[in-house]
Design a protein around this motif. Structure first.
Motif, mmCIF file in Angstrom:
data_model
loop_
_atom_site.group_PDB
_atom_site.id
_atom_site.type_symbol
_atom_site.label_atom_id
_atom_site.label_comp_id
_atom_site.label_asym_id
_atom_site.label_seq_id
_atom_site.Cartn_x
_atom_site.Cartn_y
_atom_site.Cartn_z
ATOM 1 N N THR A 36 0.807 -1.223 0.000
ATOM 2 C CA THR A 36 0.000 0.000 0.000
ATOM 3 C C THR A 36 0.840 1.272 0.000
ATOM 4 O O THR A 36 0.315 2.353 -0.238
ATOM 5 N N TRP A 37 2.142 1.170 0.249
ATOM 6 C CA TRP A 37 2.977 2.372 0.317
ATOM 7 C C TRP A 37 2.915 3.223 -0.948
ATOM 8 O O TRP A 37 2.814 4.445 -0.864
ATOM 9 N N PRO A 38 2.987 2.653 -2.151
ATOM 10 C CA PRO A 38 2.896 3.497 -3.347
ATOM 11 C C PRO A 38 1.598 4.315 -3.386
ATOM 12 O O PRO A 38 1.602 5.474 -3.804
ATOM 13 N N ASP A 39 0.502 3.729 -2.945
ATOM 14 C CA ASP A 39 -0.773 4.454 -2.909
ATOM 15 C C ASP A 39 -0.722 5.585 -1.889
ATOM 16 O O ASP A 39 -1.243 6.683 -2.132
ATOM 17 N N ILE A 40 -0.107 5.327 -0.753
ATOM 18 C CA ILE A 40 -0.011 6.352 0.287
ATOM 19 C C ILE A 40 0.850 7.515 -0.194
ATOM 20 O O ILE A 40 0.492 8.683 -0.024
ATOM 21 N N SER A 61 1.446 8.412 -3.274
ATOM 22 C CA SER A 61 0.714 9.112 -4.329
ATOM 23 C C SER A 61 -0.329 10.057 -3.742
ATOM 24 O O SER A 61 -0.453 11.209 -4.163
ATOM 25 N N THR A 62 -1.068 9.592 -2.757
ATOM 26 C CA THR A 62 -2.085 10.414 -2.106
ATOM 27 C C THR A 62 -1.458 11.601 -1.379
ATOM 28 O O THR A 62 -1.949 12.726 -1.466
#
Length: 57
Positions: A40-44, A46-47
């Motif tokens: 989930t780090w890439p999503d975090i 990006s957000t």
């Protein structure tokens, strides 16, 4: 109450960090799996980047 079945009661003894860690591991088993968290780090990131851009930071 679920907290009382876990041994947490109002006015009870303070809990140690180890006590809390045990409760968290038992209640939120997905937290123990680092592979699940790491994807989930890439999503975090990006957000967070989007939020900074929108706020002007």
């Amino acid at each position: 109450m679920p907290t009382e079945t876990s041994g947490i009661t109002p006015g009870g003894l303070p809990m140690s960090e180890a006590d809390w860690a045990g409760l968290i591991k038992g209640r939120f088993r997905e937290v123990n799996n680092s592979r699940v968290r790491q994807i989930t780090w890439p999503d975090i990131v990006s957000t967070a980047t989007t939020s900074r851009a929108c706020s002007g930071r």
